[in-house]
Design a protein around this motif. Structure first.
Motif, PDB file in Angstrom:
ATOM      1  N   CYS A 212     -47.727  45.628  -5.227  1.00  0.00           N
ATOM      2  CA  CYS A 212     -48.112  44.237  -5.014  1.00  0.00           C
ATOM      3  C   CYS A 212     -48.041  43.447  -6.318  1.00  0.00           C
ATOM      4  O   CYS A 212     -48.183  44.000  -7.401  1.00  0.00           O
ATOM      5  N   HIS A 220     -55.096  40.387  -3.242  1.00  0.00           N
ATOM      6  CA  HIS A 220     -54.453  41.647  -3.600  1.00  0.00           C
ATOM      7  C   HIS A 220     -55.469  42.656  -4.120  1.00  0.00           C
ATOM      8  O   HIS A 220     -55.328  43.863  -3.884  1.00  0.00           O
ATOM      9  N   GLY A 273     -48.333  45.016  -0.525  1.00  0.00           N
ATOM     10  CA  GLY A 273     -49.512  44.159  -0.495  1.00  0.00           C
ATOM     11  C   GLY A 273     -49.292  42.752  -0.005  1.00  0.00           C
ATOM     12  O   GLY A 273     -50.262  42.040   0.289  1.00  0.00           O
ATOM     13  N   ASN A 274     -48.040  42.291   0.099  1.00  0.00           N
ATOM     14  CA  ASN A 274     -47.767  40.962   0.655  1.00  0.00           C
ATOM     15  C   ASN A 274     -46.304  40.903   1.090  1.00  0.00           C
ATOM     16  O   ASN A 274     -45.551  41.878   0.939  1.00  0.00           O
ATOM     17  N   ALA A 277     -43.612  41.563  -1.633  1.00  0.00           N
ATOM     18  CA  ALA A 277     -43.512  42.982  -1.961  1.00  0.00           C
ATOM     19  C   ALA A 277     -42.759  43.733  -0.861  1.00  0.00           C
ATOM     20  O   ALA A 277     -41.959  44.644  -1.148  1.00  0.00           O
TER      21      ALA A 277
END
Length: 360
Positions: A212, A220, A273-274, A277
């Motif tokens: 992330c 995060h 993580g998002n 990513a």
């Protein structure tokens, strides 16, 4: 012969006339006085008609409105609000990276809810630069916006406390404010990530990576905390070899995943993580999604076509609830801050359900 005739005809055609481009100075906008002169009334009468303040006959009102249309007159509501120390009917939404589709989905939810209450949304971006946040906010406050919706990026939003006390509601989205009393709408990031990791553990995984960027963001950090918690429950006390918490200017998510895959004992599963990513993971894996189990936080375009399991939620609902908090604060500034948590759910598409290979 035919070719020569065609050539002659072509040569006889007159050359196209060159267009003459004339640069015109823009006309000045009509004023109250201009409308009054055309309608045969005073500027004050025009003002009463524009503000719909009454005490004007129907015939006079019709003449003024006809003159205003003829002159394309637009009342300067902003200037009037500034003179009276008032505010506009606009609510600002301050986002991070303009290229992130997440923000536009949130903005759609905000805009629809605000429109129901006669309010308009204006959008501004910090480009995920903490140093620019206060400057962007102050520029919007100079425009007398009625409220601020913001995705905090700076480490401290205390500079807004004085403005909040003067009656400007502040609602934070995706992460809470720091050193500021403000409402917020966030995701259940900790538990959602922990439950995703628990599913991977049930599938036999222990070497689970987390990728992330940027690492310092509240969202995060919450996802990292959930990831570590689930691994500790399974007896994995040190997950640092498989954590790639990047910061701006450092390795990309794609580079981090390639680094993980090159380890002597690479991870058998990965949590992104998002959405940025997740895209890095996709690029690093190419067409070899069977190399390791993969779950991304945030749904993203083509994730369903690629069979990628994701932790999903409704970004428009995030925006809608934030707008509702703003409207509630405009009606009642007093009361403790609220934090609303939007539910998430895991969408199983195949990549997150891969079992650990037998040779692992």
């Amino acid at each position: 012969m035919q070719d020569s005739m065609m050539t002659s005809q072509t040569e006889l055609q007159p050359a196209p006339e060159r267009l003459q481009v004339t640069t015109l100075q823009p006309q000045s906008r009509a004023t109250l006085a201009d409308v009054g002169r055309l309608a045969g009334v005073s500027s004050k009468t025009v003002s009463r008609v524009v503000l719909d303040s009454g005490n004007v006959s129907k015939d006079t009102r019709d003449k003024v409105l006809a003159a205003a249309r003829s002159l394309r007159f637009r009342p300067n509501h902003l200037a009037r609000n500034l003179r009276h120390g008032s505010v506009t009917n606009t609510v600002a939404f301050i986002i991070g990276d303009l290229t992130n589709p997440f923000y536009f989905l949130v903005a759609a939810g905000i805009e629809r809810e605000l429109a129901r209450h006669g309010l308009m949304m204006i959008l501004a971006a910090t480009d995920d630069d903490p140093a620019s946040e206060e400057r962007v906010v102050q520029n919007l406050l100079d425009q007398r916006v009625r409220a601020l919706l913001m995705v905090p990026i700076a480490a401290d939003q205390g500079y807004l406390e004085g403005e909040r006390q003067l009656g400007t509601p502040v609602v934070c989205i995706d992460r809470p404010a720091r050193n500021l009393i403000a409402d917020s709408v966030v995701l259940g990031s900790f538990e959602a990530t922990a439950e995703a990791v628990r599913g991977l553990i049930r599938a036999g995984h222990r070497r689970i990576a987390f990728v992330c960027s940027p690492a310092a963001l509240y969202t995060h950090q919450e996802r990292l905390r959930g990831y570590r918690q689930a691994l500790r429950e399974a007896g994995v006390l040190d997950s640092s070899p498989w954590e790639r918490l990047e910061n701006p200017g450092g390795p990309t998510a794609e580079e981090s995943v390639r680094d993980l895959l090159a380890m002597s004992e690479p991870p058998t599963a990965i949590i992104a993580g998002n959405n940025h990513a997740s895209l890095g993971v996709v690029r690093a894996l190419g067409n070899h999604f069977d190399r390791l189990a993969f779950i991304g936080f945030d749904d993203f375009e083509l994730a369903d076509a690629l069979g990628i399991s994701v932790i999903a939620y409704d970004p428009a609902e995030l925006g809608r609830r934030a707008a509702q908090l703003v409207i509630a604060r405009l009606n009642d500034l007093i009361g403790p801050p609220q934090q609303i948590e939007i539910a998430t759910h895991l969408i199983h598409r195949g990549s997150g359900e891969l079992l650990v290979p037998r040779d692992q």
